[in-house]
Design a protein around this motif. Sequence first.
Motif, short mmCIF file in Angstrom:
data_model
loop_
_atom_site.label_atom_id
_atom_site.label_comp_id
_atom_site.label_asym_id
_atom_site.label_seq_id
_atom_site.Cartn_x
_atom_site.Cartn_y
_atom_site.Cartn_z
N PHE A 8 0.85 -1.18 0.00
CA PHE A 8 0.00 0.00 0.00
C PHE A 8 0.89 1.23 0.00
O PHE A 8 2.07 1.16 0.33
N SER A 9 0.32 2.33 -0.37
CA SER A 9 1.05 3.58 -0.47
C SER A 9 0.75 4.46 0.74
O SER A 9 -0.26 4.28 1.42
N GLY A 10 1.62 5.43 0.98
CA GLY A 10 1.40 6.37 2.06
C GLY A 10 2.12 7.67 1.80
O GLY A 10 3.04 7.72 0.98
N PHE A 11 1.70 8.71 2.48
CA PHE A 11 2.36 10.00 2.38
C PHE A 11 2.10 10.78 3.66
O PHE A 11 1.19 10.47 4.42
N SER A 12 2.91 11.81 3.89
CA SER A 12 2.82 12.56 5.13
C SER A 12 2.01 13.84 4.98
O SER A 12 1.84 14.36 3.87
N VAL A 13 1.55 14.34 6.11
CA VAL A 13 0.88 15.64 6.21
C VAL A 13 1.37 16.30 7.49
O VAL A 13 1.94 15.65 8.36
N ASP A 14 1.15 17.61 7.59
CA ASP A 14 1.60 18.31 8.78
C ASP A 14 0.51 18.46 9.83
O ASP A 14 0.78 18.84 10.96
N ASP A 15 -0.74 18.15 9.47
CA ASP A 15 -1.86 18.30 10.41
C ASP A 15 -2.90 17.23 10.11
O ASP A 15 -3.65 17.33 9.13
N ILE A 16 -2.95 16.21 10.95
CA ILE A 16 -3.86 15.07 10.73
C ILE A 16 -5.32 15.50 10.75
O ILE A 16 -6.12 15.02 9.95
N GLU A 17 -5.70 16.38 11.65
CA GLU A 17 -7.11 16.80 11.74
C GLU A 17 -7.55 17.55 10.49
O GLU A 17 -8.66 17.33 9.98
N VAL A 63 0.85 12.66 -5.63
CA VAL A 63 0.89 11.51 -4.73
C VAL A 63 -0.33 10.61 -4.87
O VAL A 63 -0.30 9.45 -4.48
N LEU A 64 -1.42 11.15 -5.43
CA LEU A 64 -2.66 10.38 -5.52
C LEU A 64 -3.47 10.87 -6.71
O LEU A 64 -3.72 12.06 -6.85
N ASN A 114 0.29 18.58 -0.53
CA ASN A 114 0.53 17.44 -1.40
C ASN A 114 -0.33 17.56 -2.65
O ASN A 114 -1.49 17.95 -2.59
N VAL A 115 0.24 17.19 -3.79
CA VAL A 115 -0.47 17.30 -5.07
C VAL A 115 -1.30 16.06 -5.32
O VAL A 115 -0.81 14.93 -5.22
N LEU A 116 -2.57 16.27 -5.66
CA LEU A 116 -3.52 15.23 -6.02
C LEU A 116 -4.06 15.54 -7.40
O LEU A 116 -3.90 16.66 -7.88
N SER A 117 -4.72 14.60 -8.03
CA SER A 117 -5.34 14.89 -9.32
C SER A 117 -6.63 14.13 -9.50
O SER A 117 -6.88 13.12 -8.86
#
Length: 121
Positions: A8-17, A63-64, A114-117
């Motif tokens: 599975f894939s994963g990526f980070s963020v600076d604020d989970i909420e 990333v997604l 993070n970049v999504l499309s």
Amino acid sequence: MLHDSKAFSGFSVDDIEKAKAFYADTLGIDVGEENGMLRLKIAGGTPILVYPKSNHVPAEYTVLNFPVTDIEATARELAGRGVTFEHYNNEQDEAGIYRGQGPLIAWFKDPAGNVLSIIQE
């Protein structure tokens, strides 16, 4: 050796909420939370891990990617929910949809940058 592993894939963020609110409320994804991390439950059954990182740096790549059957309708819906599409070149229309070579695609960012499309199937 890893042939049968369900990767599975994963990526980070600076604020989970903020990430949880964006992915669940804005994008409408089923989001689980476990041990301070998020699991995005997407079609196909393979979850995507979103984890907090105090020194998070947004990825400089997509990333997604979300395949959609009607990119124009999806872009309008997302824009109505507050999503702003990125404009990287002159081959994107006013809605942010790239209409150059390849599939129709529009890029946007999550609250962590993070970049999504969305991409036309």
